[in-house]
Design a protein around this motif. Structure first.
Motif, short mmCIF file in Angstrom:
data_model
loop_
_atom_site.label_atom_id
_atom_site.label_comp_id
_atom_site.label_asym_id
_atom_site.label_seq_id
_atom_site.Cartn_x
_atom_site.Cartn_y
_atom_site.Cartn_z
N ALA A 129 44.08 25.97 -16.36
CA ALA A 129 42.99 25.36 -15.61
C ALA A 129 43.30 23.92 -15.21
O ALA A 129 42.50 23.27 -14.53
N GLY A 130 44.45 23.42 -15.65
CA GLY A 130 44.82 22.04 -15.33
C GLY A 130 44.30 21.03 -16.32
O GLY A 130 44.25 19.83 -16.02
N VAL A 131 43.91 21.48 -17.51
CA VAL A 131 43.36 20.61 -18.54
C VAL A 131 44.47 20.26 -19.53
O VAL A 131 45.22 21.13 -19.98
N ALA A 132 44.57 18.98 -19.89
CA ALA A 132 45.52 18.57 -20.93
C ALA A 132 45.01 19.04 -22.28
O ALA A 132 43.90 18.68 -22.69
N VAL A 133 45.80 19.84 -22.97
CA VAL A 133 45.35 20.45 -24.21
C VAL A 133 46.46 20.36 -25.25
O VAL A 133 47.64 20.56 -24.94
N THR A 134 46.10 20.06 -26.48
CA THR A 134 47.03 19.99 -27.60
C THR A 134 46.55 20.93 -28.70
O THR A 134 45.40 20.85 -29.14
N PHE A 163 50.16 21.49 -21.46
CA PHE A 163 50.06 22.10 -22.79
C PHE A 163 51.04 21.46 -23.76
O PHE A 163 52.18 21.16 -23.41
N ARG A 164 50.58 21.29 -24.99
CA ARG A 164 51.45 20.78 -26.06
C ARG A 164 51.08 21.49 -27.36
O ARG A 164 49.90 21.62 -27.70
N LEU A 165 52.08 21.96 -28.07
CA LEU A 165 51.89 22.58 -29.39
C LEU A 165 52.57 21.70 -30.42
O LEU A 165 53.78 21.45 -30.34
N LEU A 166 51.79 21.22 -31.39
CA LEU A 166 52.33 20.43 -32.49
C LEU A 166 52.40 21.30 -33.72
O LEU A 166 51.36 21.76 -34.22
N ARG A 167 53.60 21.56 -34.20
CA ARG A 167 53.78 22.32 -35.43
C ARG A 167 53.86 21.35 -36.61
O ARG A 167 54.12 20.17 -36.43
N ASN A 168 53.66 21.89 -37.81
CA ASN A 168 53.62 21.05 -39.02
C ASN A 168 52.54 19.98 -38.91
O ASN A 168 52.66 18.91 -39.51
N ALA A 169 51.49 20.26 -38.14
CA ALA A 169 50.43 19.28 -37.92
C ALA A 169 49.15 19.79 -38.57
O ALA A 169 48.46 20.64 -38.01
N GLU A 170 48.85 19.28 -39.74
CA GLU A 170 47.69 19.73 -40.51
C GLU A 170 46.50 18.81 -40.24
O GLU A 170 46.56 17.61 -40.54
N VAL A 171 45.44 19.34 -39.67
CA VAL A 171 44.25 18.55 -39.42
C VAL A 171 43.61 18.19 -40.76
O VAL A 171 43.33 19.06 -41.58
N THR A 172 43.37 16.89 -40.95
CA THR A 172 42.83 16.41 -42.23
C THR A 172 41.44 15.80 -42.09
O THR A 172 40.81 15.46 -43.09
N GLY A 173 40.96 15.62 -40.88
CA GLY A 173 39.65 15.04 -40.71
C GLY A 173 39.25 14.95 -39.25
O GLY A 173 40.05 15.26 -38.36
N LEU A 174 38.04 14.55 -39.02
CA LEU A 174 37.51 14.38 -37.67
C LEU A 174 37.27 12.91 -37.39
O LEU A 174 36.79 12.17 -38.26
N LEU A 175 37.59 12.48 -36.18
CA LEU A 175 37.24 11.14 -35.72
C LEU A 175 35.83 11.19 -35.15
O LEU A 175 35.45 12.17 -34.51
N ARG A 176 35.09 10.12 -35.38
CA ARG A 176 33.70 10.06 -34.93
C ARG A 176 33.49 8.80 -34.09
O ARG A 176 34.17 7.79 -34.27
#
Length: 445
Positions: A28-33, A124-137
């Motif tokens: 769709a032309g959206v930058a996505v990670t 598109f970008r795929l980050l491997r070994n990337a563990e989400v640890t929290g949310l930014l607010r």
């Protein structure tokens, strides 16, 4: 990459839902990670079914020929083998459309196919070994993943808008890893039934309970064995068998919480149970499973979030509604969530700025009733089929079917084979299949 980064959409989890969503949004032309905590997709005993509606979706995306080139088995019939005899439950050959079957492939092959296709899109970008640890607010607050949020850390449903994720680089080889942040206008949780993102957001699913867990393992398959997939049920025992060519992928249903007790009985006792339940497997059980290390426990959960979204955050797939293995429909539902989400959020993403929460609410409204319907079916199956089989005393209660008779629903399906298309469609297609939007479709190549 920089310790601080930005993307339009951050997707936690590179499972089927996460990669389908990432691929569609990139087209769709959206930058996505997409952030995946593992280095690869090579994990055993994941759902390896690719349903009829997903096969059609792959065709629409131009990926049908590439998928067809992957070695696979196909299921066209599903049967139940009881002490009273064998009955066909579903006949997928009665389905209309180009794919009247379910394909069985290692899930990592499907995920690599999707990742390769998405990597050809510039956004598109795929980050491997990337563990989400929290949310930014908004305002700088961060909610920690992996545990319930508190009012103090701002991670609860009443906190500020979600503006991105914090993640740990697991490739460093250190347990604590290098810490990064990724700002995003929309975060999508696709990280499964044990979702760390959902926990960090302070969202708690309502659990419906389940009477069983599942032991997954493999047993060699011989050329003259039956084809396809079926369930073998007897008093107190239930075995699911899926034909994977040179081996059977088996799911042995156990009572909820019985894992430790049954393992303590020993491997030989388990092999004896299997041989008594399915005698034609006896000649190959000496070395399979070779140890309890080969027997993986799936803790069955059936739950659902009442609310799948917060400002800046959308939760889909198993993170929003963990499914029972009954029918093997969890992956199919998660993928359909992803397709609906991509179609619904695309206009807002292309306009720029944060995605209004009303748009995220539209995703939940679209996918709510098929989720409720499927989970209601699974709850009924838990009570009326699985729970009854695991409860040996149920066979001797007044009104129970005699041991020598098939249950009434199976007798009806045997008497009127045309009705076998109904469960086949429910499982292989689903109550509300989603199709690729025109802007995401490509010619094969």
């Amino acid at each position: 990459m920089a310790a601080n980064d930005r993307t339009r959409v951050a997707i936690a989890g590179a499972g089927p839902a996460g990669l389908f969503l990432g691929l569609l949004l990139a087209r769709a032309g959206v930058a996505v990670t997409v952030l995946e905590k593992h280095a690869d997709f090579l994990r055993d005993f994941r759902g390896d079914t690719v349903h009829s509606s997903t096969l059609t979706l792959l065709d629409e995306l131009g990926l049908g020929p590439a998928f067809a080139a992957i070695p696979q088995r196909r299921i066209t019939q599903v049967a139940a083998q009881l002490d009273a005899g064998t009955a066909r439950i579903g006949d997928l050959s009665r389905l209309h459309g180009p794919h009247p079957h379910i394909a069985l492939v290692p899930q990592w092959d499907l995920l690599e196919l999707l990742a390769d296709a998405a990597a050809r899109e510039p956004g598109f970008r795929l980050l491997r070994n990337a563990e989400v640890t929290g949310l930014l607010r908004e305002g700088g607050a961060a909610g920690a993943a992996g545990g319930p949020a508190t009012a103090h850390d701002g991670a609860g449903p009443g906190g500020g808008r979600v503006t991105g994720v914090a993640w740990r680089d697991r490739a460093s080889g250190k347990e604590d890893g290098a810490e990064h942040t990724l700002e995003a206008d929309l975060v999508v949780a696709c990280d499964g039934r044990w979702s760390a993102v959902r926990d960090a957001a302070g969202l708690t699913p309502h659990a419906f309970g389940a009477p069983m867990d599942v032991w997954w393992f493999r047993v060699p398959r011989h050329a003259d064995d039956p084809d396809g997939g079926f369930g073998r049920a007897s008093r107190g025992q239930f075995l699911i068998m899926v034909d994977r060519g040179d081996y059977w992928q088996c799911g042995y249903i156990i009572r909820k919480g019985a894992d430790a007790k049954l393992r303590a009985e020993g491997l030989e006792r388990f092999r004896a149970r299997l041989a008594a339940l399915q005698p034609w497997l006896a000649d190959r059980l000496a070395g399979a499973p070779s140890s309890f290390e080969d027997v993986k426990l799936l803790e069955v959960r059936l739950d659902r979030l009442e609310r799948w979204h917060l400002p800046g955050l959308l939760v889909i797939g198993d993170a929003a509604h963990a499914m029972s293995p009954v029918g093997g429909v969890g992956i199919n539902l998660a993928i359909q969530d992803a397709v609906a989400a991509a179609r619904i959020v695309r206009p807002a993403l292309l306009r720029g700025g944060p995605v209004p929460e009303s748009v995220l609410q539209s995703v939940q409204r679209r996918r709510w009733w098929p989720t409720v319907l499927v989970q209601g079916f699974q709850q009924a199956a838990h009570r009326g089929v699985v729970g009854r089989i695991l409860d040996e005393d149920a066979f001797d209660r007044p009104g129970a079917e005699p041991d020598g008779a098939l249950p009434l629903p199976l007798r009806i399906l045997e008497e009127f084979p045309v009705l076998q298309a109904i469960p086949a469609r429910f499982v292989a297609v689903g109550p509300l299949p989603e199709h690729a939007p025109r802007w995401a479709r490509r010619a094969p190549g």
